[in-house]
Design a protein around this motif. Structure first.
Motif, short mmCIF file in Angstrom:
data_model
loop_
_atom_site.label_atom_id
_atom_site.label_comp_id
_atom_site.label_asym_id
_atom_site.label_seq_id
_atom_site.Cartn_x
_atom_site.Cartn_y
_atom_site.Cartn_z
N TYR A 57 0.83 -1.21 0.00
CA TYR A 57 0.00 0.00 0.00
C TYR A 57 0.86 1.25 0.00
CZ TYR A 57 -4.24 -2.65 0.53
OH TYR A 57 -5.29 -3.51 0.30
N ASP A 58 0.54 2.14 -0.94
CA ASP A 58 1.16 3.46 -1.03
C ASP A 58 2.66 3.41 -0.80
OD1 ASP A 58 -1.16 4.96 -1.67
OD2 ASP A 58 -1.85 4.79 0.39
N ILE A 59 3.32 2.64 -1.65
CA ILE A 59 4.78 2.60 -1.61
C ILE A 59 5.31 4.00 -1.91
CG2 ILE A 59 5.13 2.05 -4.06
CD1 ILE A 59 7.26 -0.03 -3.05
N HIS A 60 6.44 4.33 -1.34
CA HIS A 60 6.91 5.71 -1.38
C HIS A 60 7.17 6.21 -2.80
CE1 HIS A 60 8.63 9.35 0.28
NE2 HIS A 60 9.71 9.18 -0.46
N ALA A 61 7.68 5.33 -3.65
CA ALA A 61 7.98 5.74 -5.03
C ALA A 61 7.55 4.62 -5.98
CB ALA A 61 9.47 6.02 -5.19
N LEU A 62 6.72 4.95 -6.95
CA LEU A 62 6.17 3.94 -7.84
C LEU A 62 7.23 3.22 -8.66
CD1 LEU A 62 2.96 5.75 -9.16
CD2 LEU A 62 3.08 3.88 -7.51
N GLN A 63 8.36 3.91 -8.92
CA GLN A 63 9.40 3.26 -9.72
C GLN A 63 10.05 2.09 -9.00
OE1 GLN A 63 9.50 6.41 -8.68
NE2 GLN A 63 11.53 7.03 -7.94
N GLU A 64 9.75 1.92 -7.72
CA GLU A 64 10.33 0.80 -6.99
C GLU A 64 9.80 -0.55 -7.47
OE1 GLU A 64 10.73 1.44 -2.63
OE2 GLU A 64 10.26 3.53 -3.07
N ARG A 65 8.74 -0.54 -8.27
CA ARG A 65 8.27 -1.80 -8.85
C ARG A 65 9.35 -2.44 -9.72
NH1 ARG A 65 3.70 -2.32 -10.97
NH2 ARG A 65 2.68 -0.38 -10.35
N PHE A 66 10.25 -1.63 -10.26
CA PHE A 66 11.30 -2.16 -11.13
C PHE A 66 12.48 -2.73 -10.34
CE2 PHE A 66 9.17 1.31 -13.50
CZ PHE A 66 8.56 0.53 -14.46
N TYR A 67 12.43 -2.63 -9.01
CA TYR A 67 13.48 -3.22 -8.18
C TYR A 67 13.27 -4.73 -8.01
CZ TYR A 67 14.77 1.54 -6.74
OH TYR A 67 15.17 2.85 -6.73
N PHE A 68 12.06 -5.21 -8.31
CA PHE A 68 11.75 -6.63 -8.15
C PHE A 68 12.04 -7.38 -9.45
CE2 PHE A 68 9.07 -4.22 -5.28
CZ PHE A 68 9.22 -4.89 -4.08
N ASN A 69 12.46 -8.65 -9.31
CA ASN A 69 12.68 -9.41 -10.54
C ASN A 69 11.40 -10.11 -10.97
OD1 ASN A 69 12.43 -11.90 -9.19
ND2 ASN A 69 14.62 -12.05 -8.79
N ASP A 70 11.50 -10.95 -11.97
CA ASP A 70 10.31 -11.49 -12.62
C ASP A 70 9.60 -12.57 -11.82
OD1 ASP A 70 10.75 -9.78 -14.70
OD2 ASP A 70 11.69 -11.27 -16.01
N THR A 71 10.15 -12.96 -10.68
CA THR A 71 9.46 -13.94 -9.83
C THR A 71 8.45 -13.28 -8.89
OG1 THR A 71 11.19 -13.86 -8.14
CG2 THR A 71 11.44 -15.49 -9.89
N ILE A 72 8.37 -11.96 -8.94
CA ILE A 72 7.45 -11.19 -8.09
C ILE A 72 6.60 -10.28 -8.98
CG2 ILE A 72 7.29 -9.30 -6.42
CD1 ILE A 72 7.92 -11.73 -4.96
N LEU A 73 5.28 -10.28 -8.73
CA LEU A 73 4.39 -9.35 -9.42
C LEU A 73 3.88 -8.34 -8.41
CD1 LEU A 73 2.30 -11.93 -11.51
CD2 LEU A 73 4.25 -10.56 -12.28
N PRO A 74 4.46 -7.14 -8.37
CA PRO A 74 4.02 -6.13 -7.40
C PRO A 74 2.62 -5.63 -7.70
CG PRO A 74 6.19 -5.60 -8.31
CD PRO A 74 5.59 -6.65 -9.17
N VAL A 75 1.78 -5.59 -6.69
CA VAL A 75 0.43 -5.06 -6.80
C VAL A 75 0.37 -3.84 -5.87
CG1 VAL A 75 -2.04 -5.52 -6.55
CG2 VAL A 75 -0.48 -7.38 -7.19
N PHE A 76 0.40 -2.65 -6.45
CA PHE A 76 0.43 -1.44 -5.64
C PHE A 76 -0.99 -0.93 -5.42
CE2 PHE A 76 5.00 -0.22 -7.08
CZ PHE A 76 5.51 -1.22 -6.25
N GLU A 77 -1.42 -0.99 -4.16
CA GLU A 77 -2.74 -0.53 -3.76
C GLU A 77 -2.60 0.79 -2.99
OE1 GLU A 77 -5.49 -1.80 -4.70
OE2 GLU A 77 -4.92 -3.76 -5.46
N THR A 78 -3.73 1.40 -2.65
CA THR A 78 -3.69 2.68 -1.94
C THR A 78 -4.79 2.76 -0.89
OG1 THR A 78 -3.84 5.10 -2.19
CG2 THR A 78 -5.15 3.76 -3.71
N GLY A 79 -4.50 3.51 0.15
CA GLY A 79 -5.50 3.73 1.20
C GLY A 79 -6.36 4.95 0.96
N ILE A 80 -6.13 5.66 -0.12
CA ILE A 80 -6.85 6.91 -0.39
C ILE A 80 -8.37 6.72 -0.45
CG2 ILE A 80 -7.19 8.76 -2.07
CD1 ILE A 80 -4.70 9.11 -0.37
N PRO A 81 -8.91 5.63 -1.03
CA PRO A 81 -10.37 5.47 -1.00
C PRO A 81 -10.95 5.47 0.41
CG PRO A 81 -9.42 3.99 -2.61
CD PRO A 81 -8.27 4.59 -1.87
#
Length: 319
Positions: free
Chosen positions: A137-161
């Motif tokens: 949830y609400d990771i500090h920087a969206l580009q951090e999704r590219f820090y993970f390799n292909d064995t992980i599928l990041p799902v970035f959610e938010t608490g804003i709703p």
């Protein structure tokens, strides 16, 4: 044709038990599972996954909380083990990614520990269903999704709703203005809050000091809600509150998804009996339950109010 929902076995770490029970209460399809969290005499973990044979062919999830370096090793041991028990799929829910603010190298010698933690999580074994889904949830920087390799599928959610729903319940909802403490927070959240008038603050250097100023917008006569992804000591929030009040804000509240509050720094915000106390500067202080230890500490203490991620996590387990 509506896709059939899956039945999920939800494991959890010790400190996330309350949140796990709330998640399970959202759906009969989520079944809580237990782990024996024990330690050997030397302090290293002695862990046991109960009913391990029942995991075979099932959709499995683990609710983690990396509140300190001391608990990461034992939770990683479980995270690495669960997919290898022939799970049909594996989802890791880590509501707060704790090293997310350390994602950049500004000079040679800096260590981007966000990348380090991403590499550790990327070593999660593949389940029978493929790569692990990682819900944050609400990771500090969206580009951090590219820090993970292909064995992980990041799902970035938010608490804003959750915040938007709460703001609609306020008696003065028609005079709510959203404020951002800096351009970074505005870039991160303004599209999700575009129905509200906005104020953008920023820090400018005056001599040896960095002073908060209003860059854009007018808070006069409004209930202003400062929005950011996380809070540590809260110093920036307090400086923003002072500036907003000086420019005529009728009330100032704040929302952060992650109430980190190291060393009990939440105490400075607790309402005191003295109405003029510095602790009474915020009408409301909304956080989610992404940091369970903070939730236990602030429960029942004004101005804090917890907006639970339980429903959102339950939905994310169906992705």
């Amino acid at each position: 044709m509506e896709r059939a929902k899956k039945r999920v076995l939800l494991f959890y770490c010790v400190e996330a038990e309350d949140l796990a029970r709330k998640v399970a209460a959202q759906s009969d399809l989520i079944q809580l599972q237990s782990i024996n969290w024990r330690s050997f005499n030397d302090g290293f973990p002695n862990l046991f996954i109960k009913n391990a044979h029942d995991i075979r062919g099932q959709h499995v999830a683990f609710l983690a909380s990396f509140s300190s370096t001391a608990v990461i090793f034992e939770q990683l041991s479980v995270i690495y083990a669960l997919p290898m028990l022939f799970a049909a799929s594996f989802t890791l829910v880590l509501p707060f990614f704790p090293t997310g603010t350390f994602e950049r190298i500004e000079e040679e010698g800096d260590i981007a520990t966000a990348f380090t933690l991403a590499r550790m999580l990327s070593n999660t074994p593949i389940s029978r269903g493929g790569p692990t889904s990682l819900v944050i949830y609400d990771i500090h920087a969206l580009q951090e999704r590219f820090y993970f390799n292909d064995t992980i599928l990041p799902v970035f959610e938010t608490g804003i709703p959750l915040l938007k729903q709460r703001l609609q319940q306020l008696p003065e909802s028609d005079v709510v203005v959203v404020a951002f403490p800096d351009d970074g927070a505005w870039k991160r959240f303004h599209k999700s809050l575009d129905k509200f008038p906005m104020v953008i603050c920023n820090k400018v250097r005056e001599g040896d000091k960095r002073i908060v100023r209003i860059k854009e917008g007018d808070p006069k006569g409004c209930h202003v809600v400062i929005v950011d992804d996380l809070v540590q000591s809260g110093g920036t929030l307090i400086e923003c509150q002072k500036v907003l009040s000086a420019h005529g804000a009728a009330k100032v509240s704040t929302y952060v998804t992650h109430g980190v509050f190291p060393k009990g720094s939440w105490e400075r915000f607790v309402h005191k009996n003295d109405e003029d106390s510095a602790g009474n500067v915020f009408s409301h202080f909304w956080i989610t339950d992404s940091c369970p230890l903070t939730v236990k500490a602030i429960t029942g203490k004004a101005p804090f109010e917890v907006l639970s991620l339980a429903g959102s996590i339950a939905d994310a387990l169906q992705i």
